[in-house]
Design a protein around this motif. Structure first.
Motif, PDB file in Angstrom:
ATOM      1  N   ALA A   1      43.025  12.948  49.811  1.00  0.00           N
ATOM      2  CA  ALA A   1      41.959  12.125  50.028  1.00  0.00           C
ATOM      3  C   ALA A   1      41.046  12.592  50.969  1.00  0.00           C
ATOM      4  CB  ALA A   1      42.670  10.693  50.688  1.00  0.00           C
ATOM      5  N   THR A   2      41.305  13.455  51.910  1.00  0.00           N
ATOM      6  CA  THR A   2      40.451  13.923  53.160  1.00  0.00           C
ATOM      7  C   THR A   2      39.422  14.780  52.574  1.00  0.00           C
ATOM      8  OG1 THR A   2      41.978  13.542  54.746  1.00  0.00           O
ATOM      9  CG2 THR A   2      40.283  14.957  55.153  1.00  0.00           C
ATOM     10  N   VAL A   3      40.130  15.779  51.681  1.00  0.00           N
ATOM     11  CA  VAL A   3      39.217  16.935  51.124  1.00  0.00           C
ATOM     12  C   VAL A   3      38.163  16.195  50.075  1.00  0.00           C
ATOM     13  CG1 VAL A   3      39.383  18.818  49.373  1.00  0.00           C
ATOM     14  CG2 VAL A   3      40.967  18.802  51.479  1.00  0.00           C
TER      15      VAL A   3
ATOM     16  N   ASN B   1      38.460   6.711  58.988  1.00  0.00           N
ATOM     17  CA  ASN B   1      37.704   8.019  59.056  1.00  0.00           C
ATOM     18  C   ASN B   1      36.523   8.188  57.762  1.00  0.00           C
ATOM     19  OD1 ASN B   1      39.215   9.115  61.017  1.00  0.00           O
ATOM     20  ND2 ASN B   1      40.691  10.164  60.023  1.00  0.00           N
ATOM     21  N   LEU B   2      36.927   7.662  56.631  1.00  0.00           N
ATOM     22  CA  LEU B   2      36.032   7.700  55.658  1.00  0.00           C
ATOM     23  C   LEU B   2      34.754   6.980  55.930  1.00  0.00           C
ATOM     24  CD1 LEU B   2      35.317   8.395  52.758  1.00  0.00           C
ATOM     25  CD2 LEU B   2      36.437   6.269  52.051  1.00  0.00           C
TER      26      LEU B   2
ATOM     27  N   TYR C   1      20.323  27.048  58.368  1.00  0.00           N
ATOM     28  CA  TYR C   1      21.507  26.270  57.860  1.00  0.00           C
ATOM     29  C   TYR C   1      22.634  25.894  58.922  1.00  0.00           C
ATOM     30  CZ  TYR C   1      21.077  28.349  53.196  1.00  0.00           C
ATOM     31  OH  TYR C   1      20.187  28.582  51.691  1.00  0.00           O
ATOM     32  N   PHE C   2      23.595  25.101  58.664  1.00  0.00           N
ATOM     33  CA  PHE C   2      24.739  24.685  59.540  1.00  0.00           C
ATOM     34  C   PHE C   2      25.699  24.376  58.676  1.00  0.00           C
ATOM     35  CE2 PHE C   2      22.678  20.665  58.111  1.00  0.00           C
ATOM     36  CZ  PHE C   2      23.853  19.598  57.767  1.00  0.00           C
ATOM     37  N   CYS C   3      27.089  24.299  59.354  1.00  0.00           N
ATOM     38  CA  CYS C   3      28.303  24.344  58.929  1.00  0.00           C
ATOM     39  C   CYS C   3      29.200  23.186  59.693  1.00  0.00           C
ATOM     40  CB  CYS C   3      29.217  25.507  58.557  1.00  0.00           C
ATOM     41  SG  CYS C   3      28.296  26.875  57.747  1.00  0.00           S
ATOM     42  N   TRP C   4      30.138  22.660  58.829  1.00  0.00           N
ATOM     43  CA  TRP C   4      30.572  21.493  59.760  1.00  0.00           C
ATOM     44  C   TRP C   4      32.111  21.175  59.289  1.00  0.00           C
ATOM     45  CZ3 TRP C   4      32.098  17.400  56.533  1.00  0.00           C
ATOM     46  CH2 TRP C   4      31.458  17.205  55.357  1.00  0.00           C
ATOM     47  N   HIS C   5      32.972  20.714  60.043  1.00  0.00           N
ATOM     48  CA  HIS C   5      34.273  20.210  59.725  1.00  0.00           C
ATOM     49  C   HIS C   5      34.148  18.432  60.022  1.00  0.00           C
ATOM     50  CE1 HIS C   5      35.790  23.843  61.553  1.00  0.00           C
ATOM     51  NE2 HIS C   5      36.797  23.719  60.755  1.00  0.00           N
ATOM     52  N   ASP C   6      35.017  17.880  59.097  1.00  0.00           N
ATOM     53  CA  ASP C   6      34.741  16.171  59.200  1.00  0.00           C
ATOM     54  C   ASP C   6      34.939  15.865  60.820  1.00  0.00           C
ATOM     55  OD1 ASP C   6      37.460  17.196  58.789  1.00  0.00           O
ATOM     56  OD2 ASP C   6      37.813  15.267  58.047  1.00  0.00           O
TER      57      ASP C   6
ATOM     58  N   GLU D   1      37.528  10.678  65.454  1.00  0.00           N
ATOM     59  CA  GLU D   1      38.914  10.271  64.649  1.00  0.00           C
ATOM     60  C   GLU D   1      39.357   9.052  64.705  1.00  0.00           C
ATOM     61  OE1 GLU D   1      42.342  10.322  62.612  1.00  0.00           O
ATOM     62  OE2 GLU D   1      41.270  12.135  62.635  1.00  0.00           O
ATOM     63  N   GLN D   2      39.694   8.285  63.812  1.00  0.00           N
ATOM     64  CA  GLN D   2      39.903   6.963  63.821  1.00  0.00           C
ATOM     65  C   GLN D   2      41.430   6.692  63.664  1.00  0.00           C
ATOM     66  OE1 GLN D   2      37.112   4.528  64.132  1.00  0.00           O
ATOM     67  NE2 GLN D   2      36.366   6.613  64.794  1.00  0.00           N
ATOM     68  N   GLY D   3      42.132   7.618  63.130  1.00  0.00           N
ATOM     69  CA  GLY D   3      43.687   7.270  63.167  1.00  0.00           C
ATOM     70  C   GLY D   3      44.003   6.877  61.836  1.00  0.00           C
ATOM     71  N   ASN D   4      43.205   6.572  60.950  1.00  0.00           N
ATOM     72  CA  ASN D   4      43.792   6.262  59.498  1.00  0.00           C
ATOM     73  C   ASN D   4      42.473   6.469  58.655  1.00  0.00           C
ATOM     74  OD1 ASN D   4      41.696   3.622  58.677  1.00  0.00           O
ATOM     75  ND2 ASN D   4      42.476   3.419  60.930  1.00  0.00           N
TER      76      ASN D   4
END
Length: 435
Positions: A168-170, A115-116, A97-102, A108-111
């Motif tokens: 929106a991020t979650v 980012n999406l 397995y692996f785990c990650w944050h966005d 990071e794109q700043g908006n």
């Protein structure tokens, strides 16, 4: 075609306890049966994307020491190179397995819109690698503490626009985790706390955090995500007054907002130390309430007051942690994530592999010791003996009685108990027979 980062290093295999190879498992044998179950299926190891690949070696007193081919992490080409290296490492280690944050996997794109877009692009790329390798996603999460927009919290932020950006991020990260077949989704409240009550409405912030988590659960069911929602206690990281301070605090919070049947805990050894607890204490609190989900296995420096996130090397501590996990029936959707990072002087690719090899061996030794303790039964026998008095009809009836009746019985029977030994040293010696 490989990235070249691990050139000259062969797949790491089980060599047994007599092996003297630097990159060889001495205790972790994935197919070894422990209590009738494969060791790999008990431990369910995961590599943490953030520390293993995204961390650049900085600490509170100094900047970057690692110079990786994917640094600086500011464009999609380097993000994809980082994916290539990650899956090469998973293959060398045999990590399931692996785990990650966005924020680990896309720049990071700043908006939010951009980012999406980059998150969707990189998770498509990761998905292809997963199909080729068989490595799975234990969990995903959103980093809502590093960027300056989160400086006053995410779901607890006094600015409703930040709350909206967090929601929106979650959503995007749950979607990505669902797409990757993730078995859990974690919420890390790194800034969900306060620095001073002079500018904080604690009641409102807690209500907003409770509503936010309910929205997450509602969305999980809406999209048919079958994974477990987890929250992670994070004391003093970075706020002195974190709302998610320890396991007991989180359980109380979940019950207050009606989430106790929907959300479980992701517990970390390093955070237990920062809360003033042992890791087995936090696990025992969670298992007593049926709320253990998954663990982050690391350690802290006991002389430092901050989260050093070192790879585990203390077999007795690890054994007691797995003892309580096994007593509770083991992991369901959770596993053992190495939320641990190299020391900032450990620069080489071999160091990254050796850290995981050593940690996996420590966990394997701890698991075997925990299983042996359970099979021996001595600790459980001692526990039953200590509480045996509560098995009598009189004792059980007392719990259904009242103070007047109990006091009358004490007077009538002239009850005057004598203290009995807790036998702590004898039990500690018993544990030491196995570790």
């Amino acid at each position: 075609m490989t990235s070249g980062f691990f050139d000259g290093i062969d797949k790491i295999t089980y060599g047994g306890s007599e092996s003297d190879a630097a990159l060889s498992f001495r205790h972790y044998n994935p197919d070894e049966l422990i209590l009738g179950k494969r060791m790999e299926d008990h431990l369910r190891f995961a590599v943490a994307w953030w520390h293993s690949f995204a961390w650049e070696g900085q600490d509170p007193f100094g900047g970057q020491t690692f110079e990786r081919p994917w640094h600086p992490q500011d464009d999609m080409g380097r993000a994809k190179l980082k994916v290539d290296v990650a899956f090469e490492m998973f293959a060398l280690l045999g990590q399931p397995y692996f785990c990650w944050h966005d924020a680990d996997i896309r720049p990071e794109q700043g908006n939010f819109r951009d980012n999406l877009a980059t998150l969707e692009e990189i998770t498509d790329y990761i998905g292809t690698k997963m199909e080729q390798s068989g490595t799975r996603c234990l969990w995903g999460t959103a980093n809502m503490f590093s960027h300056r927009r989160w400086m006053a919290g995410a779901s607890t932020n006094p600015d409703p626009d930040v709350f909206a950006f967090a929601a929106a991020t979650v959503k995007s990260c749950i979607d990505a985790t669902h797409k990757l077949g993730g078995e859990n989704y974690v919420l890390w409240g790194g800034r969900e706390g306060y620095e001073t009550l002079l500018n904080t409405d604690m009641g409102q912030e807690l209500d907003h955090m409770g509503r936010f988590l309910n929205m997450v659960v509602e969305y999980k069911h809406k999209i048919g995500f079958k994974g477990t929602i987890l929250v992670e206690p994070k004391p003093q990281e970075p706020s002195k007054h974190q709302y998610d301070f320890d396991a007991a605090t989180c359980i109380g919070f979940l019950r207050k907002y009606g989430l106790e049947d929907e959300v479980k805990l992701n517990l970390e050894q390093g955070h237990a130390i920062l809360a003033g607890h042992s890791f087995e204490h936090e696990i025992a609190v969670a298992t007593a309430e049926g709320m253990l989900g998954s663990i982050d296995m690391n350690r802290n420096d006991y002389q430092s007051g901050w989260d050093t996130d070192q790879f585990p090397n203390n077999v007795p501590e690890v054994a007691l942690a797995y003892y309580h996990i096994l007593k509770a029936g083991g992991f369901l959707t959770g596993g053992t994530n190495f939320d641990a990072k190299l020391r900032r002087q450990s620069l080489d690719a071999e160091d990254l592999l050796a850290a995981h090899v050593g940690a996996m061996d420590v966990c394997a030794r701890g698991l075997k010791a925990a299983a042996a303790m359970l099979e021996d039964g001595g600790l459980e026998d001692a526990l039953r003996e200590r509480y045996a008095g509560w098995d009598t009809p009189e004792a059980r009836a007392m719990l259904e009685s009242d103070l007047d009746s109990i006091a009358a019985r004490v007077l009538a029977d002239d009850i005057n108990p004598k203290p009995r030994s807790g036998r702590q040293e004898i039990l500690e010696n018993m544990v030491n027979r196995f570790v």
